[in-house]
Design a protein around this motif. Structure first.
Motif, mmCIF file in Angstrom:
data_model
loop_
_atom_site.group_PDB
_atom_site.id
_atom_site.type_symbol
_atom_site.label_atom_id
_atom_site.label_comp_id
_atom_site.label_asym_id
_atom_site.label_seq_id
_atom_site.Cartn_x
_atom_site.Cartn_y
_atom_site.Cartn_z
ATOM 1 N N THR A 153 20.157 -25.252 -18.465
ATOM 2 C CA THR A 153 21.003 -25.648 -17.344
ATOM 3 C C THR A 153 20.506 -26.954 -16.751
ATOM 4 O O THR A 153 19.311 -27.127 -16.528
ATOM 5 N N LYS A 154 21.442 -27.871 -16.506
ATOM 6 C CA LYS A 154 21.066 -29.124 -15.849
ATOM 7 C C LYS A 154 20.943 -28.865 -14.358
ATOM 8 O O LYS A 154 21.806 -28.257 -13.741
ATOM 9 N N ARG A 155 19.831 -29.326 -13.792
ATOM 10 C CA ARG A 155 19.535 -29.110 -12.384
ATOM 11 C C ARG A 155 19.268 -30.454 -11.712
ATOM 12 O O ARG A 155 18.882 -31.418 -12.360
ATOM 13 N N SER A 156 19.438 -30.491 -10.388
ATOM 14 C CA SER A 156 19.123 -31.695 -9.620
ATOM 15 C C SER A 156 18.869 -31.313 -8.168
ATOM 16 O O SER A 156 19.294 -30.249 -7.705
ATOM 17 N N LYS A 157 18.140 -32.170 -7.477
ATOM 18 C CA LYS A 157 17.919 -31.992 -6.051
ATOM 19 C C LYS A 157 17.547 -33.332 -5.435
ATOM 20 O O LYS A 157 16.992 -34.211 -6.097
ATOM 21 N N HIS A 158 17.850 -33.460 -4.159
ATOM 22 C CA HIS A 158 17.445 -34.645 -3.414
ATOM 23 C C HIS A 158 16.086 -34.388 -2.767
ATOM 24 O O HIS A 158 15.802 -33.276 -2.333
ATOM 25 N N GLU A 159 15.269 -35.432 -2.711
ATOM 26 C CA GLU A 159 13.951 -35.385 -2.091
ATOM 27 C C GLU A 159 13.784 -36.655 -1.271
ATOM 28 O O GLU A 159 14.463 -37.650 -1.506
ATOM 29 N N VAL A 160 12.866 -36.627 -0.333
ATOM 30 C CA VAL A 160 12.547 -37.815 0.446
ATOM 31 C C VAL A 160 11.187 -38.328 0.003
ATOM 32 O O VAL A 160 10.201 -37.586 0.011
ATOM 33 N N ILE A 161 11.150 -39.583 -0.404
ATOM 34 C CA ILE A 161 9.898 -40.257 -0.744
ATOM 35 C C ILE A 161 9.351 -40.830 0.559
ATOM 36 O O ILE A 161 9.969 -41.701 1.174
ATOM 37 N N VAL A 162 8.199 -40.324 1.003
ATOM 38 C CA VAL A 162 7.625 -40.722 2.286
ATOM 39 C C VAL A 162 7.040 -42.126 2.175
ATOM 40 O O VAL A 162 6.198 -42.395 1.323
#
Length: 130
Positions: free
Chosen positions: A87-96
């Motif tokens: 399954t293709k997955r993705s998520k947003h993250e914040v680079i500090v």
């Protein structure tokens, strides 16, 4: 068209920092932050993953941990991968990129009291220049 990618969040860390060293020798730290939004009708909490690199990662992992309040400034990044089941997955993250330590109300009171005690201890008749 103008491009701008800036995120500012203030909340409490949801877990201790997980740190590792990259193949290039750079420290990489990961954690999460819980950010509350209140309205008249309800309150919602958003959980956001944070990633920090190098000196930023070292400082944050040394001086913060689960439950600590923190203000972070950074940029939004999209991670994409394929899970074990294909399954293709993705998520947003914040680079500090920047951060500010935030004191809880009790921590603020303690630091102000300690500063006052230090000031009083440092002042005596011998230190007065007149």
């Amino acid at each position: 068209m103008v491009n701008f990618n800036k995120v500012v969040l203030a909340g409490h860390l949801t877990r201790d920092w997980e740190t590792r060293t990259s193949k290039a020798g750079t420290q990489v730290g990961k954690t999460g932050i819980a950010v509350n939004r209140r309205s008249r009708e309800s309150e919602e909490t958003m959980f956001v993953d944070l990633i920090a690199f190098g000196q930023t990662s070292e400082t944050l992992s040394k001086h913060t941990g689960k439950g600590r309040p923190l203000l972070v400034e950074g940029r939004l990044s999209l991670s994409q991968w394929e899970s074990n089941d294909g399954t293709k997955r993705s998520k947003h993250e914040v680079i500090v990129e920047n951060f500010q330590f935030v004191r809880s109300e009790d921590g603020y009171r303690e630091s102000v009291q300690a500063a006052r005690e230090n000031e009083q201890a440092a002042v005596d008749d011998e230190n007065i220049p007149f």
